[in-house]
Motif scaffolding. Structure first.
Motif, PDB file in Angstrom:
ATOM      1  N   PHE A  80     -10.159  71.178 -18.002  1.00  0.00           N
ATOM      2  CA  PHE A  80      -8.713  71.195 -17.790  1.00  0.00           C
ATOM      3  C   PHE A  80      -8.471  70.740 -16.350  1.00  0.00           C
ATOM      4  O   PHE A  80      -8.963  71.332 -15.407  1.00  0.00           O
TER       5      PHE A  80
ATOM      6  N   GLU B 126     -11.419  69.081 -24.562  1.00  0.00           N
ATOM      7  CA  GLU B 126     -10.547  68.459 -23.562  1.00  0.00           C
ATOM      8  C   GLU B 126      -9.120  69.001 -23.680  1.00  0.00           C
ATOM      9  O   GLU B 126      -8.410  68.690 -24.633  1.00  0.00           O
ATOM     10  N   VAL B 127      -8.716  69.839 -22.731  1.00  0.00           N
ATOM     11  CA  VAL B 127      -7.368  70.415 -22.737  1.00  0.00           C
ATOM     12  C   VAL B 127      -6.364  69.347 -22.334  1.00  0.00           C
ATOM     13  O   VAL B 127      -6.455  68.763 -21.255  1.00  0.00           O
TER      14      VAL B 127
ATOM     15  N   GLY C  85      -3.728  76.668 -24.261  1.00  0.00           N
ATOM     16  CA  GLY C  85      -4.138  75.300 -23.992  1.00  0.00           C
ATOM     17  C   GLY C  85      -4.326  74.517 -25.281  1.00  0.00           C
ATOM     18  O   GLY C  85      -4.996  74.988 -26.204  1.00  0.00           O
TER      19      GLY C  85
ATOM     20  N   ALA D  33      -5.981  71.391 -27.098  1.00  0.00           N
ATOM     21  CA  ALA D  33      -7.166  70.577 -26.815  1.00  0.00           C
ATOM     22  C   ALA D  33      -7.679  69.921 -28.089  1.00  0.00           C
ATOM     23  O   ALA D  33      -7.224  70.231 -29.199  1.00  0.00           O
TER      24      ALA D  33
END
Length: 333
Positions: A12, A92-93, A138, A140
């Motif tokens: 992040f 992957e945020v 988050g 992602a």
């Protein structure tokens, strides 16, 4: 000890956290073998060549996409791995959202995330605490077992939770896909009032441990009864649909029955479920420490006692802040 199902990193911004992914649930269903009726012999599934009928070894099996007219496009596993080699190791945020913005229909599965080793505990704890205190989740993506997943990361009591989501184009439109839905005309006010009263009368605290899988329990009882040569009783038939003419009467009687089952209201002098009055409360010098020592369930019950609005959507840290703020407001007034 649980075994990880995936290992990689969370990113992040420019921050990277090495983590392992663990299943959050375990199956409690009764599992059966397939047998041939009359012989009791096991039935096995084997991979065979459709044309020759001969058995095929697992290493000789490849993926094939049906291109129509009996033709297939053959794709090797290393070709699939090669199109996203880095992403298969990265969560992957992309951004952060309010968790209640995500409609329940999108949720699919739940996992726990843990730091890959003790040295990464500080960064892991930082992300979990930040999510808890902001109330954000988050959003992602990552690749696992040959599939890309859309996920949300949220703070649990002491752990980061990962919830896999369905993609937007996987969610069906009920107005388009269901055979029938009633119109949007508003119900009669008297019936609606009765329905609201029934909901109020049946409102309770969320205690998942109060519920059990009764079907699986009956399956086990069936197996045990048959093993011991005993008779088994069939379940009752489902109740008939409520007649529209009897709807108001059914609602009224339901409200009366639900009201009679509710626990008596606590008097003003009764002790709190979260503890007796002998310990420090949230307003005493040790109050903050006491609240931080409580479990999320105890905090939720205390929030219910204090009538904290929105408590069902709060995580543990938010419940602590809400209870502390409630006491400060009451003390100031």
């Amino acid at each position: 000890m649980a075994r990880p199902v995936w290992s990689g990193v969370i990113t992040f911004g420019l921050v990277t956290v090495p983590v392992q992914l663990f299943a959050a649930v375990q199956d409690h269903a009764v599992h059966f073998h397939q047998l041939q009726r009359g012989t009791g012999d096991r039935v096995r599934n084997r991979r065979v060549n459709e044309r020759t009928g001969k058995r095929v070894d697992y290493d000789d099996i490849v993926k094939g996409y049906d291109a129509g007219d009996g033709r297939h496009v053959v794709v090797e596993q290393d070709e699939l791995d090669g199109i996203a080699p880095g992403r298969s190791q990265v969560i992957e945020v992309r951004g952060f959202v309010e968790l209640d913005e995500v409609e329940p229909a999108f949720f699919s599965g739940t996992y726990y995330l843990a730091p890959r080793s003790d040295e990464y505990g500080r960064v892991y704890r930082l992300l979990r605490t930040a999510l808890a205190e902001t109330g954000k989740a988050g959003v992602a993506t990552f690749v696992m077992h040959g599939r890309e997943y859309l996920v949300v990361l949220r703070a649990g009591d002491d752990v980061l939770e990962l919830h896999t989501l369905h993609w937007a184009d996987e969610i069906r439109d009920p107005r388009r896909d269901l055979p029938r839905l009633p119109g949007r005309e508003r119900p009669g006010s008297k019936e609606l009032d009765s329905a609201r009263q029934l909901i109020d009368a049946m409102t309770t605290r969320w205690r998942p441990e109060d519920f059990e899988d009764t079907y699986e329990k009956k399956v086990r009882q069936l197996v045990e009864a048959k093993r011991d040569g005993e008779e088994t009783a069939r379940a009752e038939e489902p109740p008939e649909a409520t007649n529209v003419v009897d709807l108001e009467d059914a609602l009224r009687r339901s409200v009366e029955r639900a009201g009679s089952r509710r626990e008596p209201a606590r008097t003003s002098g009764a002790p709190s479920r979260s503890g007796s009055g002998s310990g420090p409360r949230s307003g005493s010098p040790d109050g903050a420490r006491l609240l931080s020592d409580l479990s999320k369930r105890d905090l939720y019950e205390r929030a219910a006692d204090e009538d904290v609005q929105g408590r069902s959507r709060m995580n543990r840290q938010q419940l602590i802040r809400a209870l502390s703020d409630r006491h400060r407001t009451r003390t100031a007034s």
